[in-house]
Every structure is written in structure tokens, then in C-alpha cells.
Write a protein that holds these residues in place. Structure first.
Motif, PDB file in Angstrom:
ATOM      1  N   GLU A 408      81.455  44.995  82.070  1.00 33.77           N
ATOM      2  CA  GLU A 408      82.829  43.833  82.260  1.00 33.77           C
ATOM      3  C   GLU A 408      83.256  44.006  83.918  1.00 33.77           C
ATOM      4  OE1 GLU A 408      85.593  43.485  79.218  1.00 33.77           O
ATOM      5  OE2 GLU A 408      86.761  42.033  80.211  1.00 33.77           O
ATOM      6  N   MET A 409      83.454  45.117  84.142  1.00 33.14           N
ATOM      7  CA  MET A 409      84.034  45.072  85.519  1.00 33.14           C
ATOM      8  C   MET A 409      83.063  44.661  86.567  1.00 33.14           C
ATOM      9  SD  MET A 409      86.880  46.264  85.858  1.00 33.14           S
ATOM     10  CE  MET A 409      87.053  47.233  87.358  1.00 33.14           C
ATOM     11  N   VAL A 410      81.903  45.077  86.572  1.00 34.62           N
ATOM     12  CA  VAL A 410      80.753  44.628  87.543  1.00 34.62           C
ATOM     13  C   VAL A 410      80.688  43.026  87.450  1.00 34.62           C
ATOM     14  CG1 VAL A 410      78.609  44.607  88.116  1.00 34.62           C
ATOM     15  CG2 VAL A 410      79.656  46.622  87.221  1.00 34.62           C
ATOM     16  N   ILE A 411      81.032  42.574  85.966  1.00 28.85           N
ATOM     17  CA  ILE A 411      80.478  40.911  86.044  1.00 28.85           C
ATOM     18  C   ILE A 411      81.830  40.270  86.774  1.00 28.85           C
ATOM     19  CG2 ILE A 411      80.326  39.065  84.640  1.00 28.85           C
ATOM     20  CD1 ILE A 411      78.755  41.026  82.565  1.00 28.85           C
ATOM     21  N   GLN A 412      82.769  40.910  86.547  1.00 32.45           N
ATOM     22  CA  GLN A 412      84.223  40.265  86.791  1.00 32.45           C
ATOM     23  C   GLN A 412      84.283  40.627  88.411  1.00 32.45           C
ATOM     24  OE1 GLN A 412      87.163  41.770  83.855  1.00 32.45           O
ATOM     25  NE2 GLN A 412      88.148  39.919  84.884  1.00 32.45           N
ATOM     26  N   SER A 413      83.937  41.750  88.954  1.00 34.72           N
ATOM     27  CA  SER A 413      83.681  41.735  90.413  1.00 34.72           C
ATOM     28  C   SER A 413      82.950  40.691  91.031  1.00 34.72           C
ATOM     29  CB  SER A 413      83.134  43.202  90.948  1.00 34.72           C
ATOM     30  OG  SER A 413      84.134  44.217  89.976  1.00 34.72           O
ATOM     31  N   LEU A 414      81.666  40.463  90.341  1.00 34.92           N
ATOM     32  CA  LEU A 414      80.898  39.269  90.857  1.00 34.92           C
ATOM     33  C   LEU A 414      81.616  37.978  90.952  1.00 34.92           C
ATOM     34  CD1 LEU A 414      77.521  40.600  89.285  1.00 34.92           C
ATOM     35  CD2 LEU A 414      77.847  40.472  91.833  1.00 34.92           C
ATOM     36  N   ASP A 415      82.057  37.740  89.799  1.00 30.38           N
ATOM     37  CA  ASP A 415      82.628  36.445  89.714  1.00 30.38           C
ATOM     38  C   ASP A 415      83.785  36.419  90.937  1.00 30.38           C
ATOM     39  OD1 ASP A 415      82.871  36.096  86.092  1.00 30.38           O
ATOM     40  OD2 ASP A 415      81.481  35.671  87.573  1.00 30.38           O
ATOM     41  N   ILE A 416      84.534  37.551  91.349  1.00 31.76           N
ATOM     42  CA  ILE A 416      85.443  37.325  92.359  1.00 31.76           C
ATOM     43  C   ILE A 416      84.770  37.107  93.615  1.00 31.76           C
ATOM     44  CG2 ILE A 416      87.214  38.530  93.468  1.00 31.76           C
ATOM     45  CD1 ILE A 416      88.043  39.890  91.108  1.00 31.76           C
ATOM     46  N   LEU A 417      83.849  37.874  93.651  1.00 33.25           N
ATOM     47  CA  LEU A 417      83.064  37.998  94.910  1.00 33.25           C
ATOM     48  C   LEU A 417      82.580  36.655  95.266  1.00 33.25           C
ATOM     49  CD1 LEU A 417      82.100  40.185  97.057  1.00 33.25           C
ATOM     50  CD2 LEU A 417      80.175  40.271  95.777  1.00 33.25           C
ATOM     51  N   PHE A 418      82.063  36.013  94.274  1.00 25.13           N
ATOM     52  CA  PHE A 418      81.490  34.571  94.561  1.00 25.13           C
ATOM     53  C   PHE A 418      82.722  33.594  95.030  1.00 25.13           C
ATOM     54  CE2 PHE A 418      79.338  30.824  94.060  1.00 25.13           C
ATOM     55  CZ  PHE A 418      80.165  29.754  93.003  1.00 25.13           C
ATOM     56  N   MET A 419      83.936  33.531  94.305  1.00 22.08           N
ATOM     57  CA  MET A 419      85.022  32.855  94.873  1.00 22.08           C
ATOM     58  C   MET A 419      85.128  33.164  96.197  1.00 22.08           C
ATOM     59  SD  MET A 419      87.330  32.246  91.452  1.00 22.08           S
ATOM     60  CE  MET A 419      87.501  33.992  91.141  1.00 22.08           C
ATOM     61  N   MET A 420      85.317  34.475  96.596  1.00 18.89           N
ATOM     62  CA  MET A 420      85.751  34.759  97.894  1.00 18.89           C
ATOM     63  C   MET A 420      84.780  34.458  99.060  1.00 18.89           C
ATOM     64  SD  MET A 420      87.933  38.285  97.177  1.00 18.89           S
ATOM     65  CE  MET A 420      88.215  38.577  99.097  1.00 18.89           C
ATOM     66  N   THR A 421      83.540  34.692  98.346  1.00 21.55           N
ATOM     67  CA  THR A 421      82.397  34.272  99.340  1.00 21.55           C
ATOM     68  C   THR A 421      82.456  32.788  99.834  1.00 21.55           C
ATOM     69  OG1 THR A 421      81.226  36.115  98.268  1.00 21.55           O
ATOM     70  CG2 THR A 421      79.908  34.679 100.102  1.00 21.55           C
ATOM     71  N   VAL A 422      82.407  31.931  98.802  1.00 23.08           N
ATOM     72  CA  VAL A 422      82.407  30.595  99.139  1.00 23.08           C
ATOM     73  C   VAL A 422      83.527  29.967  99.936  1.00 23.08           C
ATOM     74  CG1 VAL A 422      80.718  29.960  97.289  1.00 23.08           C
ATOM     75  CG2 VAL A 422      83.152  29.692  97.206  1.00 23.08           C
ATOM     76  N   SER A 423      84.541  30.846  99.794  1.00 26.37           N
ATOM     77  CA  SER A 423      86.073  30.220 100.266  1.00 26.37           C
ATOM     78  C   SER A 423      85.775  30.268 101.879  1.00 26.37           C
ATOM     79  CB  SER A 423      87.055  30.976 100.064  1.00 26.37           C
ATOM     80  OG  SER A 423      86.922  32.438 100.661  1.00 26.37           O
ATOM     81  N   SER A 424      85.183  31.127 102.667  1.00 31.37           N
ATOM     82  CA  SER A 424      85.104  31.270 104.039  1.00 31.37           C
ATOM     83  C   SER A 424      84.122  32.136 104.518  1.00 31.37           C
ATOM     84  CB  SER A 424      86.494  31.808 104.512  1.00 31.37           C
ATOM     85  OG  SER A 424      86.239  32.432 105.707  1.00 31.37           O
ATOM     86  N   PRO A 425      83.203  31.577 105.529  1.00 32.26           N
ATOM     87  CA  PRO A 425      82.259  32.563 106.163  1.00 32.26           C
ATOM     88  C   PRO A 425      82.933  33.984 106.613  1.00 32.26           C
ATOM     89  CG  PRO A 425      82.498  30.257 107.425  1.00 32.26           C
ATOM     90  CD  PRO A 425      83.441  30.501 106.328  1.00 32.26           C
ATOM     91  N   VAL A 426      84.163  33.672 107.133  1.00 32.28           N
ATOM     92  CA  VAL A 426      84.720  35.260 107.207  1.00 32.28           C
ATOM     93  C   VAL A 426      84.441  36.185 106.504  1.00 32.28           C
ATOM     94  CG1 VAL A 426      86.934  36.262 108.004  1.00 32.28           C
ATOM     95  CG2 VAL A 426      86.110  34.035 108.891  1.00 32.28           C
ATOM     96  N   VAL A 427      84.708  35.928 105.152  1.00 32.64           N
ATOM     97  CA  VAL A 427      84.799  36.433 104.182  1.00 32.64           C
ATOM     98  C   VAL A 427      83.279  37.114 103.676  1.00 32.64           C
ATOM     99  CG1 VAL A 427      85.017  37.097 101.572  1.00 32.64           C
ATOM    100  CG2 VAL A 427      86.695  35.592 102.805  1.00 32.64           C
TER     101      VAL A 427
END
Lengths: 481, 278
Positions: A408-427
Motif C-alpha cells: 500500500e505504501m508503494v502504491i500510494q507513493s506512486l500515486d503521489i509521484l504521479f501527481m507531483m510529476t505532472v504538476s511541473s517539469p521541475v519536479v
């Protein structure tokens, strides 16, 4: 001994049979009493004139013994006799008679309490009487009787226990012991299996909720014990009802959260009064659950105390090592607070509470998964929040959580990572720079489909374009060129 | 464990980022599903267990505020997510150690794990590069394994002698096996550090079953006795780490297909000349 009790209670809870009774001890408990035969005592009571009080006193001590309790209720006319003395003209006899009933009510045999039913109309009547001790005993006796059978509760409800409790708390609100006893009795009613259908609607329509709320004041002279009982009552009310609009309207959210803020402050200052967590616990649950009844637009009006997020974070830190379950419930409340509110998400950032939350990511058993939810709530709201989260070190924290055993931790981490990644090229660039791609590549071959799909999607759609050197190699068959 | 109750998504005032995410999800194959949710917990929820127990112990006069036996706060473990590896570690450092020792410099074709990028390079050259084999017939192609030495040799044996004589290496140095020796070595787990992992974690079949690409005699790794022969200290430590944890992960059914390597340099295969040969 404590450990055994603990596990017994846990099993009882799992069986939905967690029930407690309270015994109000007498001042002169130390005096030994010679064991007396109940039957002969009853005989003496029936036939004596002036020594009734003494006999009653003796009887009340004998009735501490479970075997004596059973003998008593089997004896014909014993209850009739007792009720007569309860309602007689001798005040001291009344007091001793109610003490006898109190001992009986505390019995762990479930057929003892129902035998006391003939006394209940009088116990209820006496709730509005002037004697504090007497009222207390009546209340605890009634409270102890509630869990034992549906029949008992049905009768009590018919006899008007709810309005009686309401006026008791209202009229005696300055007598701490009585408020505590009345709220305890109410809490016993509210925990019943059939409470949501039979009891809670009546309670919600009465004046009880507003009285309970009025006790939840940070006023120190009001004492912890009555507040504890009232808070648990409110918790049972709130969690048993889907729609808490009425309680919201009466200010439940603001009252509970204000008190939580005060308690959080006290705890942070090292002012940990004994048993303070017994009040914090139900308040957390009230706030956590009632938030689901509060529309987003009303949140600011209802939650007037802006210190709540900070207080909650302080409570987590304060109890993380001593009461991790309490810390876990606190972060649950934080999730509910931040789920749909951009303001509270923003507050967590501006009040610099996020680093403290990130530091909690190693702790398992529900804590770190909830923390990731909170961080995801923040990331979900605005692109600029994602960048701020990155600046606070969330990406490197995710590089660690992506390696955790807990799926669950890994999947949730991936979910956050997705949101952060699409938010900005900087991320995205920063994540690549931190060698995050190799973590994702590993996950592409994981046994769980949810992990494979997410990591592949992230890599293919969003991250590989940030790589300087694409080194995916396709193996050719062995050749000589 | 938790059953969130979904509340409706607001339709007004969406942030640009949410727009973009929603349009992605409309594509249909976006696997990400997170939405913020308020979680309601009913009275008997297991999350409430500890608090209820405290409450009732208080009612029954059994309550001690600061109990001596503090409940242990548990810390998440780490797990190696590489398919076929079921290592579990209690600290991030242990995980990193394991990964670096066993998964970082892995040869794509034969799955052997080498301790350094340089040794991996040399291994690939000498074992999987056909051009090397051809050139080696006429030139000194075998490099000395000691970094900075720079000497080259016509045969593996010459190099080995050099290593023993000049650099005082042991005669059975683990990372200097010839290809031909593999078939004969039943007990040597030298290069097969990956086998060590499998052995200790009980998921041998997954990784070991991938046949290597070597032309000689269908030799595959599972014919070797997987033994706990650690070479460098690193490998020993890592193997013992993984050995001590009972395999509780489900058996992964996903093997890394032979045709794909991890990109990004962690696992490498033959890439053609890298300009080191003379």
C-alpha cells in the motif's frame, strides 16, 4: 494481571461485547464484615424495627459477593422488600437500600440486573433529588443495568430515562460528580447494540447534546472526569449516525476542536494531566467523523480555531511513542481535515508542519499510509503545492517509501509521484536527478499489477523524456558483427 | 482496511492541474486512482480498538496512565522489489547494501552480479563479446583486473599468473573465472551471487531458470549447487541479510524477460565497443 485484563477486553470488543460497570465505593470500605447468611439477614430486615438501617448496611456489604447476589435474587420477596425500604420514610434506609441495589447492578451475572427492574421508576424519580451521593448511586445503578438486556433498556426508555438524564445534567451541572455519573449512564445506553435505531434518535431530539457540549469547555475547574464522559457520549452519538447536521448546527465541531486545541497546547507544554488522553481520544473521533457531515463551504465557519492543524501535529509528536494508536487516530483526523479543503492544505504548508509529517513516514501500522494520504491531499490541490512539497524533501522521502515492503505504501507513493510529476517539469527533473527512474524500473516487474501499471505508465508517459541517455537495451541474439 | 466514503468531486473552480489529470484519466489507461476522501469510522472499527480498551480499563479502575509496558511503535520494513528477489530489510541502509551488492552490476545475458562497473565491463567483454574472442586470438586482450595496472595479456591464464605473482591475488579469485570453468564447477557460487540470493530466499526457480545466452553446451545456472560462498565481505553480508529473513513475500510470477534489461546502467549487456581495447 493487567496484560490478561487487556487481552480479555480486546477479545470482548471483537465479540462486540465490550461492557463495563462502575462501582462507587463507600467511604468506610475498610471495615470488615463477618459473612452473614443472606436469608437470615433478610429475615431480620423484615421483622426488625429500629435496626433496619444496620441490617441494610450489612446487606450491602454482603451483596458485594457474587454468590450472595444470586441467592438474593432467587429469594422470594427480597426485591419487594428492598424497594419498600428504598421508598420508605427513613432517609438513611433509603441510602442503604440504594447501595444494595448498586451492588446488585454491578454484578457480572446478566440476570441479576433485570431483577432490579422494580426499583427503576423510583431511581429515575430520585434523579432530581437534592442529595448528591444519593443521586450518584441512583445514576451508576441505572448505568450498570443498561448493558445487561434489551428488556431492561426498553423499560428504562419507556420510563423516561432520557428526559430524566437531560434534566439531571441541566439542573446539577455544577455538581461535577453528578454530571459525570449522568454522562456515564448515557454512554452505557448509547453503546447498546440497538442504540442507533432505538435510543440515539430520541437522544438527538432531546436537550442532551447541547448539555454535553456545554461541559466540553477548557475551564479547568470543570474537571477532567465529567468532560471525559460527555466526550465519549458525543463520540457514540456521532459515529452511530450518518448525518450529523443537527450536532453540527449546535456547534459540535467548533466546540470539540477548540477543546482539542487547548489540550494539544497543554500536552505540548508538558502539562500532561493524568488521563488526559481519555478525553483527547473521543474528541479526535468526534472531529474526525463529524467532518464528513460538514460541507466544504461551511468548514471555515464551523472550524473557527485556526490552530487545529498545528495542535493535531503536536499531538502526533507527543503521543507517537507512548500511544501510537492515538497518534494514528490523530493523523486520520488530519486526513479528513485536508481531504477537501485547500485552505487546510495550505495551512499545513505555511505553518511548516509538512517536514514533521514527512519524518513520520517510517512508522507503520497505519501511520505512514495515512500520512501519505495527507500529503497526497495536498499535492492534489494545486501545482504550486507540489513544487513546495518537493522543496520540503518529499521526493527523496518517496525514494525511500518506494522501497518499502508494504504494498500500500508503494502504491500510494506512486500515486503521489504521479501527481507531483505532472504538476511541473521541475519536479520531474528533480526526481530523475535523484535517480528515481531505477526505482520505477524495478517496479515494472513486480508481482502486483497495480505497481507494474503505475510505474510503467509514469516511465513511459512522463519521465523517460527527462532522461539524458536512454539506455533501454534490447538484447540481440548472439551475433558476430 | 479503511473503507473511505467518496464524496463528489467539485465541478467548479478546478485547478489547471486537475484538468490535465482528468483529461489523462479520460484516456482510459491511466492507472492512477487517488482522490482525496474523508474516511468515516464506525464505532466498532478496528482502528478504534486501542482507544476503546483504554476507555474501558479506566471505567473498570484498571487504568494506569503511563503504563510500564509501552506498546512498541513499529517501523516499516523495506523489500527488494526486483522480481525473484524476496529480501526484506529493517533499515534502508541494509536495503541499499543488498541492492548494491547483488543487483547493481548485473550482466544482462547471464545474470551474474559483479561487484563493480569495471569488472562488469570486463566480464561482458570477455564472456559475451564475439569480437573480443576473435581479436584475442591475435592480440593481448585480457586486461589486468587491478585498476590502474593497465597490463594486458594474451590469455586468461597469463593474466591469472600475473595477478597471483605481481598482485598477490589468490589462485581462486572469484571474479576471474574462465568460461570453460563454469561447466565444471559444481560447487562454486563465485560469480553466481544471484544464486546466493535465490538460495537464501527460496525463490531460486524464478531467476535461475532463465537460460543464459552462452553458446557452449546449454549450461544454465541451476545446475550449480547454490551454496553460500560469499566472496567479498559485501556479498557475504548481503547474503546473510537475506538469508536470515524468512521468505514471506509471495512468489513473483513475473520474471524479467531476457530481452529487456533495466535501462539506466544498473544492468548492462553487450553494447559494442567502448573504446578500451587495444
Amino acid at each position: 494481571k493487567l496484560a490478561v485484563e487487556n487481552s480479555t477486553l480486546r477479545q470482548a470488543r471483537r465479540d462486540r461485547q465490550l461492557v463495563s460497570k462502575r462501582l462507587l465505593l463507600n467511604e468506610d470500605e475498610e471495615h470488615l464484615i463477618f459473612p452473614q447468611d443472606i436469608v437470615s439477614l433478610l429475615h431480620k430486615l423484615q421483622h426488625s424495627g429500629t435496626e433496619k438501617e444496620a441490617h441494610l448496611k450489612a446487606l450491602s456489604k454482603v451483596l458485594r459477593d457474587p454468590a450472595a447476589q444470586l441467592t438474593f435474587i432467587k429469594h422470594e420477596n427480597s426485591m419487594h422488600l428492598l424497594v419498600g425500604l428504598l421508598t420508605g420514610s427513613n432517609a438513611q434506609c433509603r441510602l442503604q437500600a440504594v447501595r444494595c441495589l448498586h451492588e446488585l447492578s454491578h454484578s457480572s451475572h446478566t440476570n441479576v440486573a433485570p431483577a432490579c427492574l422494580p426499583a427503576t421508576p423510583y431511581l429515575l424519580t430520585y434523579l432530581s433529588g437534592p442529595s448528591t451521593k444519593f443521586t450518584e448511586l441512583c445514576l451508576y445503578t441505572l448505568g450498570n443495568m443498561c448493558p445487561d438486556s434489551d428488556v431492561v433498556r426498553e423499560k428504562l426508555l419507556a420510563q423516561g430515562i432520557i428526559p430524566a438524564l437531560a434534566s439531571c445534567i441541566e439542573n446539577q451541572r455544577h455538581t461535577l460528580a453528578v454530571v459525570e455519573a449522568a454522562a456515564f449512564t448515557l454512554s452505557q445506553l448509547l453503546q447498546a447494540r440497538d442504540a442507533p435505531e432505538k435510543i440515539i434518535p430520541i437522544v438527538l431530539k432531546s436537550t442532551l447534546p447541547s448539555h454535553l457540549l456545554s461541559v466540553l469547555t477548557p475551564d479547568p475547574q470543570f474537571g477532567l472526569a465529567p468532560a471525559i464522559e460527555c466526550a465519549w457520549c458525543l463520540h457514540y452519538l456521532i459515529c452511530s449516525t450518518d448525518d450529523n447536521k443537527e450536532l453540527l448546527a449546535q456547534g459540535a465541531l467548533s466546540q470539540c476542536s477548540s477543546l482539542l486545541v487547548s489540550l494539544g497546547g497543554a500536552v505540548t507544554e508538558g502539562n500532561k494531566e493524568d488521563g488526559i488522553e481519555l478525553l483527547i481520544w473521543p474528541l479526535l473521533r468526534c472531529v474526525g467523523n463529524i467532518l464528513s457531515s460538514c460541507p466544504e463551504e461551511d468548514l471555515n465557519a464551523q472550524l473557527t480555531d485556526a490552530h487545529l492543524p498545528a495542535s493535531l501535529c503536536a499531538l502526533v509528536q507527543a503521543y507517537l511513542h507512548t500511544l501510537p494508536a492515538l497518534a494514528r487516530e490523530t493523523v486520520w483526523v488530519l486526513n479528513n481535515l485536508t481531504a477537501h479543503s485547500t485552505e487546510f492544505c495550505s495551512a499545513l504548508l505555511t505553518l511548516n508542519l509538512v517536514p514533521g509529517l514527512i519524518q513520520l513516514l517510517p512508522f507503520s501500522q497505519g501511520i505512514n499510509t495515512m500520512i501519505l494520504r495527507i500529503l497526497a491531499n495536498i499535492a492534489h490541490k494545486k501545482k504550486v503545492f507540489c513544487v513546495q512539497l518537493m522543496q520540503l524533501g518529499l521526493l527523496s522521502a518517496l525514494c525511500a517509501t518506494l522501497k518499502m515492503a508494504d504494498q500500500e505504501m508503494v502504491i500510494q507513493s506512486l500515486d503521489i509521484l504521479f501527481m507531483m510529476t505532472v504538476s511541473s517539469p521541475v519536479v520531474a527533473e528533480e526526481f530523475v536527478r535523484q535517480d528515481g527512474l531505477s526505482l520505477l524500473e524495478v517496479l515494472q516487474y513486480n508481482g502486483a499489477a497495480e505497481m507494474r501499471q503505475r510505474s510503467t505508465y509514469l516511465l513511459e508517459k512522463h519521465l523517460l523524456s527527462y532522461q539524458q541517455h536512454i539506455t533501454v537495451i534490447v538484447m540481440q541474439p548472439y551475433c558476430l558483427c | 482496511m479503511l473503507q473511505p466514503e467518496a464524496l463528489q468531486l467539485r465541478t467548479e473552480g478546478r485547478d489547471e492541474q486537475q484538468e490535465r489529470r482528468l483529461s489523462e484519466s479520460e484516456e482510459g489507461n491511466n492507472p492512477f486512482s487517488f482522490t482525496p476522501q474523508i474516511i468515516r469510522l464506525h464505532k466498532d472499527h478496528e482502528l478504534f480498538e486501542d482507544g476503546d480498551i483504554h476507555r474501558h480499563m479506566y471505567l473498570q479502575d484498571l487504568y494506569i496512565s503511563e503504563a510500564e509496558d509501552k506498546p512498541a511503535l513499529s517501523v516499516s520494513e523495506f523489500a527488494c522489489h526486483i522480481s525473484g528477489c524476496s529480501g526484506v530489510f529493517s533499515a534502508l541502509e541494509e536495503y541499499e547494501h543488498h541492492y548494491n551488492a547483488l543487483h547493481r552490476h548485473v550482466c544482462c545475458s547471464c545474470r551474474r552480479s559483479l561487484p563493480s562497473a569495471r569488472l562488469l565491463d570486463i566480464h561482458i567483454q570477455e564472456w559475451h563479446d564475439s569480437l573480443f574472442t576473435i581479436l584475442a586470438q591475435k592480440q593481448d586482450m585480457y586486461q589486468c583486473l587491478v585498476e590502474g595496472c593497465g597490463q594486458t595479456f594474451r590469455t586468461n591464464k597469463h593474466r591469472k599468473d600475473h595477478l597471483i605473482r605481481i598482485h598477490k591475488y589468490p589462485p581462486d579469485f572469484r571474479f576471474d573465472k574462465t568460461k570453460k570453468e563454469r561447466g565444471k564447477e559444481q560447487k562454486d557460487a563465485a560469480m553466481e551471487v544471484v544464486d546466493d540470493v535465490c538460495e537464501s530466499e527460496g525463490v531460486c526457480e524464478v531467476m535461475c531458470n532463465s537460460p543464459s545466452d552462452e553458446p557452449e553446451g546449454g549450461e544454465s545456472m541451476e545446475t550449480h549447487e547454490c551454496e553460500e560462498k560469499a566472496t567479498t565481505e559485501d556479498v557475504l553480508a548481503a547474503a546473510q541479510d537475506t538469508e536470515s529473513t524468512a521468505p514471506r513475500k509471495p512468489q513473483y510470477s513475473y520474471r524479467i524477460p531476457n530481452t529487456v534489461c533495466f535501462g539506466h546502467g544498473s544492468v548492462r549487456g553487450f553494447r559494442g565497443r567502448r573504446g578500451r581495447r587495444k
